[in-house]
Motif scaffolding. Structure first.
Motif, mmCIF file in Angstrom:
data_model
loop_
_atom_site.group_PDB
_atom_site.id
_atom_site.type_symbol
_atom_site.label_atom_id
_atom_site.label_comp_id
_atom_site.label_asym_id
_atom_site.label_seq_id
_atom_site.Cartn_x
_atom_site.Cartn_y
_atom_site.Cartn_z
ATOM 1 N N LEU B 291 4.504 -7.149 -6.412
ATOM 2 C CA LEU B 291 3.987 -7.085 -4.821
ATOM 3 C C LEU B 291 4.872 -5.550 -4.129
ATOM 4 O O LEU B 291 3.595 -5.317 -3.416
ATOM 5 N N ASN B 292 5.656 -6.404 -4.383
ATOM 6 C CA ASN B 292 6.626 -5.177 -3.415
ATOM 7 C C ASN B 292 6.404 -3.979 -3.873
ATOM 8 O O ASN B 292 6.153 -2.632 -3.158
ATOM 9 N N ILE B 293 6.587 -3.911 -5.765
ATOM 10 C CA ILE B 293 5.643 -1.683 -5.808
ATOM 11 C C ILE B 293 4.116 -1.512 -5.304
ATOM 12 O O ILE B 293 3.885 -0.801 -5.025
ATOM 13 N N THR B 294 3.436 -3.272 -5.623
ATOM 14 C CA THR B 294 2.356 -2.471 -4.927
ATOM 15 C C THR B 294 2.271 -2.384 -3.604
ATOM 16 O O THR B 294 1.512 -1.122 -3.163
ATOM 17 N N THR B 295 2.807 -2.872 -2.371
ATOM 18 C CA THR B 295 2.895 -2.725 -1.121
ATOM 19 C C THR B 295 4.012 -1.506 -1.143
ATOM 20 O O THR B 295 3.417 -0.477 -0.264
ATOM 21 N N GLY B 296 3.919 -1.316 -1.941
ATOM 22 C CA GLY B 296 5.864 -0.637 -1.367
ATOM 23 C C GLY B 296 6.673 -0.008 -0.569
ATOM 24 O O GLY B 296 7.260 0.742 -0.513
ATOM 25 N N SER B 297 6.638 -1.700 -0.267
ATOM 26 C CA SER B 297 8.001 -2.358 0.693
ATOM 27 C C SER B 297 8.314 -3.494 0.196
ATOM 28 O O SER B 297 7.174 -4.046 -0.457
#
Lengths: 338, 370
Positions: B291-297
């Protein structure tokens, strides 16, 4: 502490919050933070422009908490003894000495409201520093205790004439520095201008019921509350990473536009500061009906409890508010949990 | 006699020539006297006298004429320079091959090249009476006038018309050009160096059978290229693998677009994780990471909207993502917190990952989980 006690107190806290929200509109987040600070037993510094409702907000809370309430205006000629005693000539023509605002309510002092604190001299700040940290004062050969006292102070950052910057040591004593900004909502802005009930501040504040909370129980309840809300190892690790990032943001890839991050931070959050973050986060978790602290609780109080503790290079001090906001947002975005 | 005459000095040459003519004249007078006396009779004596007269003439005159082809003197090297550009190799020529040779001859004044002495196309060059088998087939002459000299560029093309069973020597002959002094009219010669090379047979002796191999119905001989073909196949295979590897790298380590995304990897990883409390923690952490990778943060329960704003494809699963954060809350922060999962957390996580993977690939998502 039983769940019912926690629930009862929560009900009172939310009632207080609700009543203040009726008086000071469009400030839900600052009001939640002040509520959090009251139950965390931390002092509050409000920061904002002139006429945005800082004083009204603090007076409304003061009325709801109950207990002794004292207030003093910060001026350039204010001296520390002005907080402790008054001297005057009585009707009998003789000099008299009476207790100053700090001593007048004795141990029942609940709220000490310092208006425009940045206009007071550093000597006054120094006295206040001790009172806030130790909740004691030595005067008239006697040590006075203020166990229930919370200091509410406000300042405006725009005006610089005849003001004294609050030293970082004094800022660190405040649990939170809460920015107050004019709400953006058109309906609220129109109401603030045209609604006549906002013309008389005294009458407005009087709308808040008195003694919603029992001020002399807050310390006990606050301590119990802190013990009731747990913090898991994952959360502890997360908070430690946040703390490290305030000291060395570049190590976590945090960048702020137009700022040399290598030179920005002279000192990150203090251990006392991070302790206050956790205290406030626990209260936030309790207000949200949780029994453990979540990262979201940390986020809700992170800016208010950490931003004013950061010590920046002097070259960046003029942009402190903006830089601190961006840096702390960057830290939250950069550090993941678990 | 020829040799003797060749050895004579020019003065002696001229004396002998005079003597021959005087002898011829004296014998002629004798013959005229005989004929004028009308006492001439066709007899053996008269025939002898006539024959001796002509024999005397040829014995003196013919050697004198042959003496005109004696080598001319060489031109003093200070009056000329020759720059020769020969073929780059001197072996491996076979019958039919052409050899190009360029001569740049600079002749200083007062000398000039006698054009008639230039080599002639088609002239059969002989060496010791034998045809050399190397023939000049083309000549091109360019002239360039310099301040004190004349530069002649001779482009010569020779062709090999000889062969043998074994490698043999051949040469581009040393061309001899005549040069005339424009003031004294003296003619001298200028010699261009020769160029040696080797002529090879078209095939090895004994390996070709004329009846079989030289028949017009026999297909041309082919070289054995099997090893080269095999090497080529290896190299093409290597090149293909390299290109595929490059494609894989440029494709962000995926074979197809939108393949190998964070949730696809998480799905594969979670399948291998054990069904224990620790395994569940690892699985939840793995989904957090994706999720963090997909969101970028860092994504938390209070900013799911940020993910939806950045990647609207995940909007249908907003409820499931919130449910995931409730599970994460129970696993990592608040064990007492309730979740509303109707199946084992790991099975639910796998379903969620598969749905999130479909979202990241832009595929239609299955109906939301209950």
């Amino acid at each position: 502490m039983s769940d019912s006690q926690l629930a009862d107190w929560r009900k009172h806290a939310l009632t207080l919050e609700s009543e203040v929200n009726k008086v000071v509109v469009g400030q839900q987040k600052p009001i939640r933070l002040v509520t959090t600070s009251i139950f965390s037993r931390g002092h509050v510094l409000l920061e904002g422009d002139v006429g945005v409702g800082k004083t009204t907000l603090l007076r409304a809370f003061t009325r709801g908490i109950g207990g002794g309430y004292q207030r003093i205006e910060g001026t350039i000629d204010l001296m520390p003894n002005d907080l402790v005693y008054h001297t005057y000539l009585g009707e009998d023509g003789k000099p008299h000495v009476s207790a100053g605002p700090l001593l007048q309510s004795g141990e029942d002092l609940s709220i000490f409201f310092f208006n425009e604190i940045n206009r007071a001299r550093p000597q006054v700040h120094s006295l206040l520093l001790r009172v806030m940290a130790e909740r004691t004062l030595t005067a008239f050969n006697k040590e006075h205790h203020f166990p229930h006292m919370i200091v509410f102070a406000d300042r405006n950052q725009v005006e610089k004439e005849e003001t004294f910057d609050i030293p970082s040591a004094a800022r660190d004593r405040f649990m939170m520095e809460i920015p107050i900004v004019v709400p953006n909502d058109d309906h609220i802005m129109e109401s603030l201008v045209f609604d006549t009930r906002y013309h008389d501040v005294d009458a407005l504040v009087a709308n808040v019921p008195e003694n919603i909370l029992q001020f002399d129980q807050l310390n006990i309840f606050g301590a119990m509350l802190q013990n009731s809300i747990s913090a898991s190892p994952t959360l502890r690790s997360y908070v430690l990473n946040l703390w490290r990032a305030t000291k060395a943001p570049l190590d976590y890839g945090v960048q702020v536009s137009g700022v040399d991050m290598k030179r920005l931070v002279l000192s990150g959050a203090s251990p006392r500061g991070m302790g206050m973050v956790l205290r406030a986060a626990r209260v936030n978790a309790w207000l949200n009906e949780r029994t453990a602290v979540l990262p979201e609780d940390i986020h809700d109080v992170f800016h208010a409890t950490v931003a004013h503790r950061l010590v920046f290079s002097p070259v960046y001090e003029m942009r402190r508010t903006e830089i601190a906001r961006d840096m702390l947002s960057g830290i939250i975005n950069a550090i993941a949990t678990p | 006699m020829n040799m003797l005459i060749k050895k004579l000095s020019p003065q002696k040459h001229r004396d002998s020539e005079k003597a021959a003519w005087s002898l011829l004249l004296s014998q002629g007078r004798v013959l005229s006297q005989i004929t004028s006396d009308k006492k001439v009779r066709f007899n053996f004596f008269n025939l002898y006298a006539f024959a001796s007269l002509w024999l005397s003439f040829f014995s003196f005159i013919l050697p004198t004429a042959y003496a005109d082809e004696t080598p001319l003197p060489d031109l003093d090297p200070k009056f000329y320079s020759v720059k020769v550009s020969n073929p780059t190799r001197d072996a491996g020529f076979v019958v039919g091959d052409a050899l190009d040779r360029t001569l740049v001859i600079t002749i200083k004044k007062p000398y000039e090249l006698v054009k008639e002495s230039l080599p002639i196309v088609g002239y059969e060059h002989r060496w010791k009476g034998q045809i050399s088998g190397v023939e000049l087939v083309k000549i091109q002459v360019d002239e360039k006038s310099l301040s004190e000299a004349m530069q002649h560029t001779l482009n010569l093309r020779y062709q090999v018309f000889t062969t043998s069973k074994t490698v043999k020597h051949a040469s581009l002959k040393a061309e001899i050009l005549n040069v005339r002094n424009t003031k004294t009219k003296e003619v001298v010669r200028l010699r261009v160096p020769f160029f040696d090379f080797r002529v090879s047979p078209l095939s090895l002796f004994g390996q070709i059978k004329l009846n079989e191999d030289m028949s017009p119905f026999v297909p041309p001989l082919t070289l054995d290229a099997s090893s080269e073909k095999r090497n080529m196949q290896w190299l093409i295979g290597l090149l293909t693998l390299s290109l595929l590897g490059l494609l894989y790298i440029f494709g962000a380590y995926t074979w197809l677009p939108k393949m190998g995304g964070p949730f696809a990897k998480a799905y594969r990883d979670i399948r291998k994780m054990p069904e224990t409390a620790e395994g569940l923690q690892q699985a939840v952490a793995r989904v957090h990471q994706s999720l963090n990778i997909t969101t970028g943060s860092s994504l938390f329960g209070n900013n799911i909207a940020e993910l939806i704003n950045k990647k609207p494809a995940f909007a249908p699963l907003q409820g499931q993502i919130a449910q995931f954060f409730a599970l994460s809350r129970q696993v990592f922060f608040e064990p007492q917190a309730a979740t509303q999962l109707s199946e084992s957390p790991k099975a639910w996580l796998l379903k969620l990952c598969r749905q999130l993977r479909d979202c990241e690939r832009g595929l239609p998502v299955e109906s939301p989980q209950k």
